[in-house]
Design a protein around this motif. Structure first.
Motif, PDB file in Angstrom:
ATOM      1  N   PRO A 195      49.871  15.535  26.220  1.00 47.37           N
ATOM      2  CA  PRO A 195      49.577  14.457  27.160  1.00 47.37           C
ATOM      3  C   PRO A 195      50.709  14.224  28.145  1.00 47.37           C
ATOM      4  O   PRO A 195      51.873  14.421  27.831  1.00 47.37           O
ATOM      5  CB  PRO A 195      49.409  13.243  26.244  1.00 47.37           C
ATOM      6  N   ASP A 196      50.352  13.815  29.336  1.00 47.07           N
ATOM      7  CA  ASP A 196      51.317  13.415  30.340  1.00 47.07           C
ATOM      8  C   ASP A 196      51.634  11.949  30.066  1.00 47.07           C
ATOM      9  O   ASP A 196      50.820  11.068  30.318  1.00 47.07           O
ATOM     10  CB  ASP A 196      50.724  13.602  31.729  1.00 47.07           C
ATOM     11  N   ILE A 197      52.787  11.679  29.516  1.00 43.64           N
ATOM     12  CA  ILE A 197      53.135  10.344  29.031  1.00 43.64           C
ATOM     13  C   ILE A 197      53.125   9.321  30.161  1.00 43.64           C
ATOM     14  O   ILE A 197      52.599   8.221  30.002  1.00 43.64           O
ATOM     15  CB  ILE A 197      54.488  10.369  28.296  1.00 43.64           C
ATOM     16  N   ILE A 198      53.681   9.657  31.312  1.00 46.12           N
ATOM     17  CA  ILE A 198      53.716   8.719  32.436  1.00 46.12           C
ATOM     18  C   ILE A 198      52.292   8.383  32.885  1.00 46.12           C
ATOM     19  O   ILE A 198      51.960   7.211  33.089  1.00 46.12           O
ATOM     20  CB  ILE A 198      54.535   9.282  33.617  1.00 46.12           C
ATOM     21  N   ALA A 199      51.448   9.385  33.023  1.00 47.41           N
ATOM     22  CA  ALA A 199      50.066   9.142  33.450  1.00 47.41           C
ATOM     23  C   ALA A 199      49.328   8.294  32.426  1.00 47.41           C
ATOM     24  O   ALA A 199      48.575   7.380  32.790  1.00 47.41           O
ATOM     25  CB  ALA A 199      49.343  10.465  33.664  1.00 47.41           C
ATOM     26  N   GLU A 200      49.556   8.559  31.154  1.00 46.21           N
ATOM     27  CA  GLU A 200      48.906   7.786  30.088  1.00 46.21           C
ATOM     28  C   GLU A 200      49.360   6.333  30.114  1.00 46.21           C
ATOM     29  O   GLU A 200      48.554   5.408  30.024  1.00 46.21           O
ATOM     30  CB  GLU A 200      49.219   8.413  28.736  1.00 46.21           C
ATOM     31  N   LYS A 201      50.653   6.103  30.270  1.00 46.04           N
ATOM     32  CA  LYS A 201      51.171   4.732  30.342  1.00 46.04           C
ATOM     33  C   LYS A 201      50.632   4.013  31.571  1.00 46.04           C
ATOM     34  O   LYS A 201      50.320   2.824  31.516  1.00 46.04           O
ATOM     35  CB  LYS A 201      52.701   4.732  30.372  1.00 46.04           C
ATOM     36  N   LYS A 202      50.540   4.729  32.691  1.00 45.16           N
ATOM     37  CA  LYS A 202      50.033   4.123  33.919  1.00 45.16           C
ATOM     38  C   LYS A 202      48.574   3.692  33.752  1.00 45.16           C
ATOM     39  O   LYS A 202      48.190   2.609  34.192  1.00 45.16           O
ATOM     40  CB  LYS A 202      50.183   5.096  35.086  1.00 45.16           C
ATOM     41  N   ILE A 203      47.789   4.506  33.104  1.00 41.80           N
ATOM     42  CA  ILE A 203      46.385   4.157  32.866  1.00 41.80           C
ATOM     43  C   ILE A 203      46.290   2.921  31.975  1.00 41.80           C
ATOM     44  O   ILE A 203      45.530   1.999  32.252  1.00 41.80           O
ATOM     45  CB  ILE A 203      45.627   5.350  32.240  1.00 41.80           C
ATOM     46  N   GLN A 204      47.084   2.887  30.911  1.00 39.71           N
ATOM     47  CA  GLN A 204      47.041   1.757  29.994  1.00 39.71           C
ATOM     48  C   GLN A 204      47.551   0.470  30.635  1.00 39.71           C
ATOM     49  O   GLN A 204      47.143  -0.620  30.246  1.00 39.71           O
ATOM     50  CB  GLN A 204      47.843   2.062  28.734  1.00 39.71           C
TER      51      GLN A 204
END
Length: 161
Positions: free
Chosen positions: A25-34
């Motif tokens: 997973p792309d951690i930054i993209a995942e955090k941004k979505i959440q």
């Protein structure tokens, strides 16, 4: 003997690690979505303003730690809403310290629009205490059209690796 060696070599060359090609997973993209919330203003059963607000402190509290930062992407067919201060933001009924439009040449891994027709803004408020931060509601009012409440009171479950 050569056939056995060849078969053993072929077997080991054919083995591949599960983790090499597995999903990462792309951690930054995942955090941004959440950390993002979406809202819209509807008139005559048609969305006239669509906006996505991201609480950047939840994405990267080191970079965005000194204040409360929000990244807001706004899309509207009516481009006049972007003129003459038609959009107003508040957090706990307090105005922002500043609002700044982010231009395309300033986009980075976190700050970028999802389509070429949106306008994107970086908004800074005074730092909230941890208890207030859990009940944050960013309000975006578009004069003459309505308002959107981005409710950051519910938190996403932290990712587990």
């Amino acid at each position: 003997m050569h056939k056995i060696f060849f078969l053993i070599a072929l077997f080991f060359l054919g083995c591949n690690s599960y983790y090499i090609d597995s999903y990462k997973p792309d951690i930054i993209a995942e955090k941004k979505i959440q950390a993002s919330r979406k809202g819209q203003i509807i008139k005559n059963q048609k969305p006239v303003v669509i906006a996505v607000a991201t609480h950047l402190n939840e994405v990267d509290d080191v970079v965005y730690g000194g204040r409360e930062y929000f990244f807001v992407e706004i899309f509207s067919e009516d481009q006049s809403i972007f003129l003459n201060d038609m959009i107003d933001f508040t957090l706990f009924k307090k105005p922002p310290i500043w609002v700044r439009e982010i231009k395309k040449d300033e986009f980075d891994e976190i700050l970028h629009s999802s389509n070429k027709w949106s306008k994107v803004y970086l908004i800074a408020f005074n730092k909230l205490d941890p208890l207030s931060s859990r009940n944050a509601k960013l309000i975006m009012e578009v004069y003459g059209l309505g308002k959107i409440v981005f409710d950051f009171a519910y938190q996403a479950i932290p990712m587990q690796f």
